[in-house]
Design a protein around this motif. Structure first.
Motif, PDB file in Angstrom:
ATOM      1  N   THR A 110       0.819  -1.209   0.000  1.00 12.86           N
ATOM      2  CA  THR A 110       0.000   0.000   0.000  1.00 12.86           C
ATOM      3  C   THR A 110       0.856   1.264   0.000  1.00 12.86           C
ATOM      4  O   THR A 110       0.573   2.224  -0.724  1.00 12.86           O
ATOM      5  N   VAL A 111       1.910   1.272   0.792  1.00 11.31           N
ATOM      6  CA  VAL A 111       2.807   2.431   0.823  1.00 11.31           C
ATOM      7  C   VAL A 111       3.450   2.645  -0.545  1.00 11.31           C
ATOM      8  O   VAL A 111       3.578   3.782  -1.032  1.00 11.31           O
ATOM      9  N   LEU A 112       3.843   1.561  -1.205  1.00 10.61           N
ATOM     10  CA  LEU A 112       4.461   1.680  -2.523  1.00 10.61           C
ATOM     11  C   LEU A 112       3.474   2.210  -3.567  1.00 10.61           C
ATOM     12  O   LEU A 112       3.857   2.952  -4.475  1.00 10.61           O
ATOM     13  N   ILE A 113       2.201   1.848  -3.445  1.00 13.97           N
ATOM     14  CA  ILE A 113       1.187   2.420  -4.349  1.00 13.97           C
ATOM     15  C   ILE A 113       1.120   3.926  -4.162  1.00 13.97           C
ATOM     16  O   ILE A 113       1.019   4.700  -5.123  1.00 13.97           O
ATOM     17  N   GLY A 114       1.187   4.366  -2.906  1.00 17.94           N
ATOM     18  CA  GLY A 114       1.142   5.796  -2.632  1.00 17.94           C
ATOM     19  C   GLY A 114       2.318   6.561  -3.210  1.00 17.94           C
ATOM     20  O   GLY A 114       2.215   7.761  -3.477  1.00 17.94           O
ATOM     21  N   ALA A 115       3.442   5.872  -3.406  1.00 18.52           N
ATOM     22  CA  ALA A 115       4.640   6.524  -3.952  1.00 18.52           C
ATOM     23  C   ALA A 115       4.810   6.288  -5.455  1.00 18.52           C
ATOM     24  O   ALA A 115       5.778   6.773  -6.049  1.00 18.52           O
TER      25      ALA A 115
END
Length: 450
Positions: free
Chosen positions: A107-112
């Motif tokens: 999820t964090v990687l999607i945000g970035a």
């Protein structure tokens, strides 16, 4: 009543040791993980078609975005197979820690992730891969989270204790929609599409750390300890479920279809229908979903507890039948384009979902013997997702287009899923709490003899 009888009744009402801690851990962990999953669901309807799947035809972009949304469901059986096997072999606790980390990192990687304008075709490709990782994590998470609370709780009250994990999706959905609603209200449309939506994804890093702290402090469940003490862990649980529990697997999987599709209707597709067909704002839709999810926080455990007092399959089946009747009424209610009626309609729809979803965890897990419970429950949950929630937004969108904005085909689709779920109720078995009680008692006897 004598003091001895009063003491006995008080002891019977007291939760088993560790039950409340496990309930909170199950609820907290799944809430955090479904926060991650829910922000993707909302973004797939409102944001991703514009920045990851740009197209001259807005309808095509929406279909592509919902296709990526479906990948998360299609990946769940992989998680169910991998983590279901580990959960019945090595235990519930560490599997749940790993699934939490997997979903959080994705999820964090999607945000970035840079959008299509920055890296072209690689943007949607990487998005789909990260969505795949989310789906695998959720596929392994659900079965363990349910067992965490139910196997610490009273087997005679499995409907209530199992509902902890079921509160996770509306709680996560509430947090996700709340964050997105605040961002959408405080930012311009351009700012929200440019960077605002990313804040919700990146914030999950803090939530995952909080969840890890809670889960790492947990002990293994008493039921799995008893199974391990007897050396009764299955060597090939996935194979054993398919060969020895086919009816249980089918009943458990079919039970999920209507609730899954209904949830997709009221938390994903309603955003499309209300904004495009009725001309409402995104804020109107998010407010309706927020209020409906808030009601579910109380209705889900209530529904679970209710089925501990009344026949679980009957309560579940009646809610499925009521759903089929309600959907045409819902579309007629909102035809006047009233925001108030939209909110009332979504609240009622999610309430019907709660009366299926609340007892769902108990119904699914009690279809399988304790030694195959993680694998069986995970397989049923994830395989049903493929034919239920995974394709529901795509089917809703296709039916909406085929009917030129009409809702009749959508109502027919819900009717079909309700029939499927009622068949699952008919095939399923009633609770058998004595199985866990025998297992735990025999373990106590073994320890006392030792």
């Amino acid at each position: 009543m004598t003091s001895a009888n009063k003491a006995a009744k008080a002891a019977a009402r007291k939760p088993p040791p560790g039950a409340l801690k496990a309930y909170v851990a199950s609820l907290t962990g799944t809430s955090l993980e479904y926060y991650d999953f829910a922000i993707y669901s909302v973004a797939s309807a409102l944001v991703f078609p514009k920045i990851f799947f740009p197209s001259d035809d807005e309808f095509v972009g929406l279909l592509l975005s919902f296709s990526a949304f479906a990948v998360g469901y299609l990946a769940r059986p992989i998680g169910g197979i991998v983590f279901g096997r580990l959960g019945d072999n090595v235990g519930r606790k560490y599997v749940l820690v790993f699934t939490l980390v997997l979903i959080g990192v994705a999820t964090v990687l999607i945000g970035a992730l840079p959008d299509y304008s920055a890296i072209g075709i690689w943007a949607p490709i990487v998005l789909v891969l990260l969505r795949l990782a989310q789906g695998i994590g959720v596929g392994g998470e659900w079965g363990g989270a349910v067992l965490l609370s139910s196997e610490f709780g009273d087997p005679n009250k499995r409907g209530f204790w199992s509902s902890a994990a079921q509160i996770g999706p509306p709680a996560g959905n509430l947090m996700a929609n709340g964050v997105l609603a605040v961002l959408a209200a405080s930012l311009s449309t351009e700012a929200f599409l440019s960077w605002g939506w990313r804040v919700a994804f990146l914030a999950s890093a803090l939530l995952v750390v909080f969840g890890l702290i809670i889960r790492l402090k947990l002990e293994e469940t008493p039921v799995f300890k008893a199974i391990a003490a007897h050396g009764n862990q299955p060597k090939a649980p996935i194979k054993e479920v398919f060969t020895t529990q086919p009816r249980a697997l089918i009943a458990a999987a079919l039970s999920r279809v209507c609730p899954d599709v209904l949830y997709a209707l009221f938390t994903v597709f309603v955003a499309v229908y209300a904004t495009k067909e009725l001309g409402m704002t995104t804020g109107n839709v998010l407010a309706a979903i927020l209020i409906g999810s808030a009601f579910q926080l109380f209705l889900i455990p209530l529904a679970g507890a209710l089925t501990d007092r009344f026949n679980r399959r009957w309560v579940y089946g009646i809610a499925a039948a009521a759903t089929a009747v309600y959907i045409p009424l819902f579309f007629l209610m909102i035809a006047g384009k009233s925001v108030v009626m939209l909110i009332i309609g979504v609240v009622i729809g999610l309430a019907l979902h709660a009366f299926m979803y609340g007892p769902q965890a108990a119904f699914i897990t009690e279809q399988f013997p304790a030694r195959l419970r993680y694998a069986g429950s995970s397989l049923a949950y994830t395989l049903a997702g493929v034919i239920g929630g995974a394709v529901a937004p795509l089917i809703f969108t296709a039916l909406y287009g085929a009917a030129s904005g009409g809702w009749y085909l959508i109502a027919g689709y819900i009717l079909l899923t309700a029939i499927i779920t009622i068949v699952g109720m008919r095939l399923g078995r009633d609770p058998q709490p004595e199985e866990d009680l025998r297992l735990l008692h025999s373990d106590d006897v073994q320890e006392s003899r030792a």
